[in-house]
Design a protein around this motif. Sequence first.
Motif, mmCIF file in Angstrom:
data_model
loop_
_atom_site.group_PDB
_atom_site.id
_atom_site.type_symbol
_atom_site.label_atom_id
_atom_site.label_comp_id
_atom_site.label_asym_id
_atom_site.label_seq_id
_atom_site.Cartn_x
_atom_site.Cartn_y
_atom_site.Cartn_z
ATOM 1 N N GLU A 65 59.607 -22.656 -11.681
ATOM 2 C CA GLU A 65 59.636 -23.702 -12.702
ATOM 3 C C GLU A 65 59.188 -23.148 -14.054
ATOM 4 N N TRP A 66 59.921 -23.516 -15.089
ATOM 5 C CA TRP A 66 59.617 -23.058 -16.436
ATOM 6 C C TRP A 66 58.378 -23.746 -17.016
ATOM 7 N N GLY A 67 58.191 -25.031 -16.782
ATOM 8 C CA GLY A 67 57.098 -25.796 -17.401
ATOM 9 C C GLY A 67 55.730 -25.153 -17.260
ATOM 10 N N PRO A 68 55.275 -24.843 -16.046
ATOM 11 C CA PRO A 68 53.959 -24.220 -15.888
ATOM 12 C C PRO A 68 53.879 -22.825 -16.520
ATOM 13 N N VAL A 69 54.991 -22.102 -16.487
ATOM 14 C CA VAL A 69 55.000 -20.755 -17.080
ATOM 15 C C VAL A 69 54.878 -20.854 -18.602
ATOM 16 N N GLU A 70 55.624 -21.764 -19.197
ATOM 17 C CA GLU A 70 55.545 -21.961 -20.652
ATOM 18 C C GLU A 70 54.119 -22.344 -21.057
ATOM 19 N N GLU A 71 53.523 -23.278 -20.325
ATOM 20 C CA GLU A 71 52.159 -23.703 -20.631
ATOM 21 C C GLU A 71 51.181 -22.533 -20.499
ATOM 22 N N PHE A 72 51.361 -21.710 -19.463
ATOM 23 C CA PHE A 72 50.524 -20.533 -19.257
ATOM 24 C C PHE A 72 50.548 -19.627 -20.484
ATOM 25 N N PHE A 73 51.744 -19.322 -21.004
ATOM 26 C CA PHE A 73 51.841 -18.423 -22.159
ATOM 27 C C PHE A 73 51.380 -19.095 -23.445
#
Length: 100
Positions: A65-73
Amino acid sequence: MTADDEKGGMPDLVTFTEIAERLNKLGLVSRPITRQGVRHIADTDPDWPIPPERRLRAGRVWMMEWGPVEEFFRNREKPRGRGAAEKTAPESGESEKPEQ
């Protein structure tokens, strides 16, 4: 309503290559990152939001999932990059080259 609801309930799944492309396009990294760089972070950073058991195998690639990865960065404060540390001028006021 969430972004997933707008897409008919399907999560926005991305590969390591797509993650690198999006991070570079959105300016979420201080310098360009490759899929290998993203994979290294995913494998070594204990704060990475998608554990291996939540990744989906699709042919020869892993998707997540992109959402958690985007938030992480967006929230990541750890140093980025492996390059040499920036050189600073000597604090004593002496020049780096001896005068002749």
